[in-house]
Design a protein around this motif. Sequence first.
Motif, PDB file in Angstrom:
ATOM      1  N   THR A 106       9.854 -35.178 -10.476  1.00  0.00           N
ATOM      2  CA  THR A 106      11.180 -34.494 -10.381  1.00  0.00           C
ATOM      3  C   THR A 106      11.852 -34.721  -9.050  1.00  0.00           C
ATOM      4  O   THR A 106      12.954 -35.067  -8.891  1.00  0.00           O
ATOM      5  CB  THR A 106      11.233 -32.864 -10.653  1.00  0.00           C
ATOM      6  OG1 THR A 106      10.644 -32.850 -11.964  1.00  0.00           O
ATOM      7  CG2 THR A 106      12.313 -32.236 -10.535  1.00  0.00           C
ATOM      8  N   ARG A 120      15.240 -36.656  -8.960  1.00  0.00           N
ATOM      9  CA  ARG A 120      16.406 -35.903  -8.638  1.00  0.00           C
ATOM     10  C   ARG A 120      16.955 -36.124  -7.038  1.00  0.00           C
ATOM     11  O   ARG A 120      18.262 -36.015  -6.760  1.00  0.00           O
ATOM     12  CB  ARG A 120      16.343 -34.354  -8.825  1.00  0.00           C
ATOM     13  CG  ARG A 120      16.149 -34.208 -10.149  1.00  0.00           C
ATOM     14  CD  ARG A 120      17.313 -34.238 -11.067  1.00  0.00           C
ATOM     15  NE  ARG A 120      18.391 -33.144 -10.828  1.00  0.00           N
ATOM     16  CZ  ARG A 120      19.540 -33.361 -10.668  1.00  0.00           C
ATOM     17  NH1 ARG A 120      20.092 -34.387 -10.460  1.00  0.00           N
ATOM     18  NH2 ARG A 120      20.443 -32.295 -10.196  1.00  0.00           N
ATOM     19  N   ASP A 136      15.485 -27.135  -9.532  1.00  0.00           N
ATOM     20  CA  ASP A 136      14.927 -28.398 -10.464  1.00  0.00           C
ATOM     21  C   ASP A 136      13.308 -28.131 -10.321  1.00  0.00           C
ATOM     22  O   ASP A 136      12.773 -28.353 -11.402  1.00  0.00           O
ATOM     23  CB  ASP A 136      15.492 -29.791 -10.393  1.00  0.00           C
ATOM     24  CG  ASP A 136      17.118 -29.681 -10.677  1.00  0.00           C
ATOM     25  OD1 ASP A 136      17.302 -28.672 -11.448  1.00  0.00           O
ATOM     26  OD2 ASP A 136      17.591 -30.687 -10.512  1.00  0.00           O
ATOM     27  N   GLN A 154      11.878 -25.113 -11.688  1.00  0.00           N
ATOM     28  CA  GLN A 154      11.825 -25.491 -13.657  1.00  0.00           C
ATOM     29  C   GLN A 154      10.598 -26.150 -13.810  1.00  0.00           C
ATOM     30  O   GLN A 154      10.336 -25.806 -14.839  1.00  0.00           O
ATOM     31  CB  GLN A 154      13.329 -26.079 -13.812  1.00  0.00           C
ATOM     32  CG  GLN A 154      14.487 -25.189 -13.780  1.00  0.00           C
ATOM     33  CD  GLN A 154      14.490 -24.082 -14.792  1.00  0.00           C
ATOM     34  OE1 GLN A 154      14.275 -22.945 -14.294  1.00  0.00           O
ATOM     35  NE2 GLN A 154      14.461 -24.575 -15.937  1.00  0.00           N
TER      36      GLN A 154
END
Length: 270
Positions: A80, A84, A106, A109
């Motif tokens: 991630t 990102r 993010d 999550q």
Amino acid sequence: MLSVASQSTQLPGSLPTRTPVPTALPTLEGLDLRYHYHSARTGGDFFDALVLGPHVVFLLTDIAGTRDSAHTIASATQDTFRLRSPQLFGTPGANLTDAISILAHDINQTLTTASPGVCFSPTFLGCYDLNLGVLTYINAGGQPAIFSDSDGTRILTPACMPLGLFALLTYEPAFQAFEPGSRLLLLTKGVIEAGNSHVTVSPERFAHLLDDQLRKNPHSSAHELCTAVLDQADQYARTAWQSLTKLLFGKSQRIEDRTAVVLARPSRTT
């Protein structure tokens, strides 16, 4: 840029165990950034960083759990982070405040979905602007962050809720300007909990250590400071009981992960 793929293995009848890709950074103009893990990693300490134009984006997290489960979750976190970060920080004129808040969301999550239960993960997320010498950061969980500049050595605030607990939390960033010669020391809990019955260890004790090191050598490198901190933590952790156990039984107590990260803005040269 490094690949986001993580290394993985699988034993018969088990889920894949993934290992994060090692972090590799180029030499940076205007920032000395180093991270050191103490000895073999037995838990969930994990550091990663990317250079995206004038921005150095990094995270230091301490994921609760056994080595295999924590490293598998760290691999998902790295995926991630590396996916990102270029999207959020890699475009000219990116709003760093919004970008780091979104990145924290993010990664949170990812942590809450990668584990079947709560995944307690104190995490320091930062974006250092090489042009401005300013750090935008979120300290989710209160990882000890010790800063030194001409105003002295102090522990940075604020800190907020750790990542991995609640999926819908939002995170507000803070800012810290680095004048030439400034240092930032980040530690995981294994360093702070390295004390024994004779020594009580605290972030303040390592703030004094950083201050002493810089007083002796104002030009100490990030590598030298990381080494000094982890060596001192190792000294704190040693006890007569551990030495006797090793002598009698040929083994010592399991060592918790200990990680130190240093960001140093070089002093101006004349």
